[in-house]
Enzyme design. Structure first.
Site: not given
Ligand code: PA5
Length: 352
Positions: A234, A250, A342
């Site tokens: 990310e 393994h 999203k």
């Molecule tokens: O870190 C991020 O931006 C994502 O992994 C979000 O955590 C994920 O899309 C879920 O969103 P939220 O944390 O708002 O529920």
């Protein structure tokens, strides 16, 4: 670029993610003061289900990894829609969504309400906050304005407190104090002002370079290896793989015979408290595959308590993925594809 060029760091870090990372110890301390309202019913559950996705699920992984030491109640981290069939009236659902708009997590609370399963919601607002308020579900309202993966303190410590409220002792007060002190010490060692020569996160990012990190932990740090992988994906927007010993020895170990191993950077997440048989397994793994890898590094836990050790390793991973992003000329903050997916899935679903 060199990671010691402060003006270049500022130019590439468009959203000041460095300030958020530097503020992580303060965030954790602040998060220890957050409590659910209304208070949770006192009955001890037989099962805890932490429902969340992505960065919001990471607090659940940390909770489960800490609980493995002393809790007699299983903790399941549920990444998906609804709730697992095993969730019943002796379950506590901890629903975690930083934005409050993650449809999977909202659906988990809808199911909990419909099945009358005790639940608590941790969120900065959104649909989840409104749903909890409407149905009297205990709610911890988190400060807004962060990226979920950079809000781990807020996503973890209130979950720990909720578990404590219902009689599960996962970390004692001295474990928490140790964790806070350990990340405070680390903050001074990992930030942009600390030169590469003495900054572990910068050194790791430089060592990984353009290779793909293959991150392996042990029985306790395996969950943290997964967190490093998702932070690299990310923040630096590049692939990473994660696994854990002993399992990977393994199966996945054989893949290191492939010529493509040279494009990987072997990164071992070591725990100062790992048992001797795991230490030996790490040593043999390194011996067998290091020459095939493009490079090898290790990162070790700090602090004494399990919480301090795991949290410290997460923190080094956050900074490492941040510097990897900068080296690649990538803004560590924004996640355009994630946001777009999203957006296409439904209204009101944003990541922050
Ligand atoms: O870190 C991020 O931006 C994502 O992994 C979000 O955590 C994920 O899309 C879920 O969103 P939220 O944390 O708002 O529920």
């Amino acid at each position: 670029m060199t990671l010691d060029d402060q003006s270049e760091i500022k130019r590439r870090d468009l959203h000041n993610a460095r300030d958020v990372l530097a503020g992580f110890p303060a965030q954790c301390r602040d998060a220890t003061r957050l409590v659910p309202s209304p208070a949770l019913p006192r009955a001890k559950p037989a099962l805890v289900v932490v429902a969340g996705m992505g960065g919001s699920a990471a607090g659940g992984d940390l909770l489960a990894a800490c609980a493995a030491e002393r809790s007699d109640v299983p903790i399941v981290v549920h990444r998906g829609y609804g709730l697992p069939a095993i969730a019943g009236d002796r379950t506590l659902v901890i629903a975690v969504s930083y934005s409050g708009n993650t449809v999977e997590t909202v659906s988990a609370v809808e199911v909990a309400i419909a099945r009358r399963i005790p639940a608590v919601a941790l969120t900065a607002g959104g649909t989840l906050g409104a749903l909890a308020a409407r149905h009297g579900v205990p709610l911890v309202t988190l400060p807004s304005g962060l990226m979920p993966r950079m809000a781990l303190g807020y996503l973890f410590f209130p979950a720990l407190a909720a578990a404590e409220n219902v009689g599960l002792q996962i970390a004692r007060a001295d474990d928490i104090a140790d964790a806070l002190a350990t990340v405070e010490t680390l903050a001074a060692e990992l930030g942009p002002d600390r030169p590469t020569a003495t900054n572990e996160a910068k050194r790791l990012a430089v060592a990984i370079g353009t290779r793909m990190p293959a991150i392996y932990g042990g029985p306790d740090t395996g969950a943290i290896a997964y967190r490093w992988k998702t932070d690299v994906e990310e923040n630096a927007k590049t692939f990473a793989l994660a696994g854990a010993l002993p399992e990977m020895s393994h199966n996945e170990i054989e893949a290191w015979r492939a010529p493509s191993a040279a494009a990987l950077h072997l990164l071992l997440l070591r725990d100062a408290a790992e048992p001797p048989e795991i230490a030996r397994r790490f040593a043999i793994l390194r011996d067998l595959v290091a020459s095939a890898a493009g490079g090898v590094s290790e990162s070790w836990t700090r602090g004494s308590s399990r919480l301090a050790r795991l949290l410290s390793l997460v923190y080094v991973g956050q900074w490492t993925s941040y510097y990897l992003a900068l080296l690649r000329g990538i803004d560590p903050w924004s996640v355009p594809l994630l946001d777009e997916l999203k957006r296409r899935m439904g209204p009101g679903a944003s990541s922050s």
